[in-house]
Each structure stands twice: as C-alpha cells, then as structure tokens.
Design an enzyme around this catalytic site. Sequence first.
Site: not given
Length: 396
Positions: A109, A197
């Site tokens: 991530y 993101e």
Amino acid sequence: MNIHEYQSKQVLKSFGVNVPNGKPAFSVEEAVAAAKEIGTSVVVVKAQIHAGGRGKAGGVKLAHNLDEVEQFAKELLGKVLVTKQTGPAGKKVNRLLIESGADIAKEYYLSFVVDRQTAKVVMMASTEGGMEIEKVAAETPEKIFKEYIDPVIGLAPFQTSRMAYKLGLPKPAIRPAQKLMSCLYNAFIGKDCSLAEINPMVLTKDNDVMALDAKLNFDDSALYRHPDIVELRDETEEDPKELEAAAADLNYVNLGGDVACMVNGAGLAMATVDILKYFGGDPANFLDVGGDSNPEKIAKAFNIMLEGGQSKGIFVNIFGGINRCDQVAEGVIAAAKIVSEDGKSMPVPVVVRLEGTNAEKGREILKNTPIKNVIMAPTMEGGAEQIVKLVNEAKA
Ligand code: GDP
Ligand code: MN
C-alpha cells in the site's frame, strides 16, 4: 473532485509513475479490440466506478483469452456494482479498463495525503496492501509506516529509501520503488491533490514495482489551475442533488438521512447537523444557502431537499445577518407553492427558527400565511428537538 482509475493512471504516467499498459473501453467491442492491441496472455478487465472495493465485489476479472474478455465485458458493462464503498444502491458500470495482467509477487500500500495535525503532506506505506487496508489501519496501525514531508524541501531521497527498506523490498526493487514514490509525490503536488493512493502497489516476479490501482482526489479550490483535470469530470458518478445544488450556487452535501435542514452559514449548518443528531435524528444533508438568499434560491433548496422523497421533515435554521429573515420567510412561502400539490400545504413538516435581522417581520409573515405544516420554533434547540420528534412520529 474524483476521477476514474484509468484517468488517474494516465495522469500518473505523465509524471513517470510505472503503470501497466492499459486502455479504457466503453463497449464490448472496444474491450476486445483493446485486449487484442495489448496482446499479453493475461489481461485484466476492471469496472470503472468512483468507488473502491471492486475486487471483492466481482468488478476485477482476469481473462486468459479474447473470448473471456468478451464474456467479462458483457457481464460488467451496465451491471450495478455494490461494493463496501458504494452504499447499498451501488453504482452502474459504464466504462471498463482493459490492462495487461501483472505477475504479482507481493502487494503493498502507498499513499500521500495532507495531514492536518502537522500541516504537512505525509507519505504512508504498508506491506499489508491489497484489499483490506482499512482493517489494517484500525487493528494494526503499527504496520503502516509514515514519512512527514517538509514543504520547503519536498520528499527527500533518504525518506524514499528508508521507506523502501522498511517495506523489506528486495534489493533490485529498491530504486524502482523510490522512483515510484517520488513520481507519485510530484503528481500529488503538481495537480493539487488531496489524496493519491496506490493500493496495491505491486512487486512483480521480475522485481519491477508498479501501480496496479490508482486513486486521485483533487482539492476543489485548486481546480481552476487544472483545466485538464476538470475535463476528466464524470458527472454520472456524482450525486444528482449535489450537482443541481452546485448549479444553483447552494453549498449542499447529501448525508443520506431523512431530517433535512436549511441554514445560512457553514458553521451554523454544521452545528445544526450536530444538534439534529444529538436529538436522535438522521440528518439528510448539510445545506448552507449563503448570504444572498432570495426567495427563488430558497424555493430551489426546498425542491432539492424534497426530491426523491428523501426528507421526512425540514428544519429551517436562520440567523439573519446579511440575510434578512423576512426574505427567508417569503422564500419558504414561494417554496410551498412549488413543492406542494395544492399550493397550500408543505408535503412534510417544516420547523422554522428565525433570529437576527428582520426576525420579527419574518415570523409575522409565516404566522399569517395560510400554508399548512409550517411550525415556528422559538429556539434552535427547541426547533431541532421538534423536527426530530415529528419525523420519528411520521416513521412510526
Ligand atoms: P479495488 O478492489 O477496487 O481496490 O480494485 P484493485 O484495482 O485494487 O484490484 C483488486 C485486486 O485485484 C488487487 O488487489 C489484485 O489482487 C487483483 N488484480 C488487479 N490487477 C491485477 C493483475 O493485473 N494481475 C493479477 N494477478 N491480479 C490483479
Ligand atoms: Mn485497490
């Protein structure tokens, strides 16, 4: 403002971020043609909606041949996808992204976001990438690494290398990961993002590092500097009530509940949402009508609040400063004529609290109106309590 994944990837690519080779498709034919052109043995067919959680909801499919691409495209286009982030109504899939399949060794991530506490941009990353990052943040926050970025210096190389080592990336993947981080940061700053993101950022089996998913949010106040981004807007993904309100110059956010409120001033509007909640109500919206509330604008606001039967009651909470309470009262009457069937009765109870400039005059106007279902409240607290009670009674 949000954009689709394929658009985010195009923006990121222009900043040098490593993304898979892919093409958008709006029809089954386009999907097959795109897969043919990409030409890898595995292609991924991805539903494009403004919401995450698609993987778990069946919106991301791996196709091993063109027949499968055709089958998945047929299945996904026009389908209403319900994911963790769409709400129960789901979102209709009108676009697909066809992409070369990646050979994934591990998913990570990576994101950049503005941290209000430190007033800095923070880079966050985790080895627990993939589809459960919210769970990781809630249950094992120590697994999310952070680097706070000095706004003058920018993202420093020692920070990207420290992050790459914390993630335990194999040596040959360190530099590609650092490059991805700094390119993503440049995109975040260059396009005035509020969020960038990548979940998952993947390590491939040949030690390459790639953005397999991409989500960019933009600061609406800075959009005037980015006409290229404004062009990417997809209004079919946005709340129709919010679009209508924006066109009428109303600051409106749909909160999904059934007790509507119409207020002047953002601070008072937030306090009103809070007090409705305090009395056990489920606020339908935040609505700041602003300072120039003429009767037409008030009527428009009523229309938007009542559309689709969402609101079971309305609380009008006005503290007149630049606004004049008599104008607001006239607006309520003008609205009644538009939103009621006979022009004489509000379709749902409307509790009105007027204070400030010309409050007396405003109250007088509403007291003398023949319109039914309009109730005057002496205080904000009393008004909030009353509208919640009326709505709950109507529901019982
Ligand atoms: P989201 O669920 O809406 O966040 O959609 P993502 O784009 O993150 O995709 C969900 C998951 O699908 C990823 O975590 C991957 O495991 C998988 N996936 C996506 N693209 C590929 C690919 O090219 N190859 C493989 N093997 N899996 C992929
Ligand atoms: Mn994702």
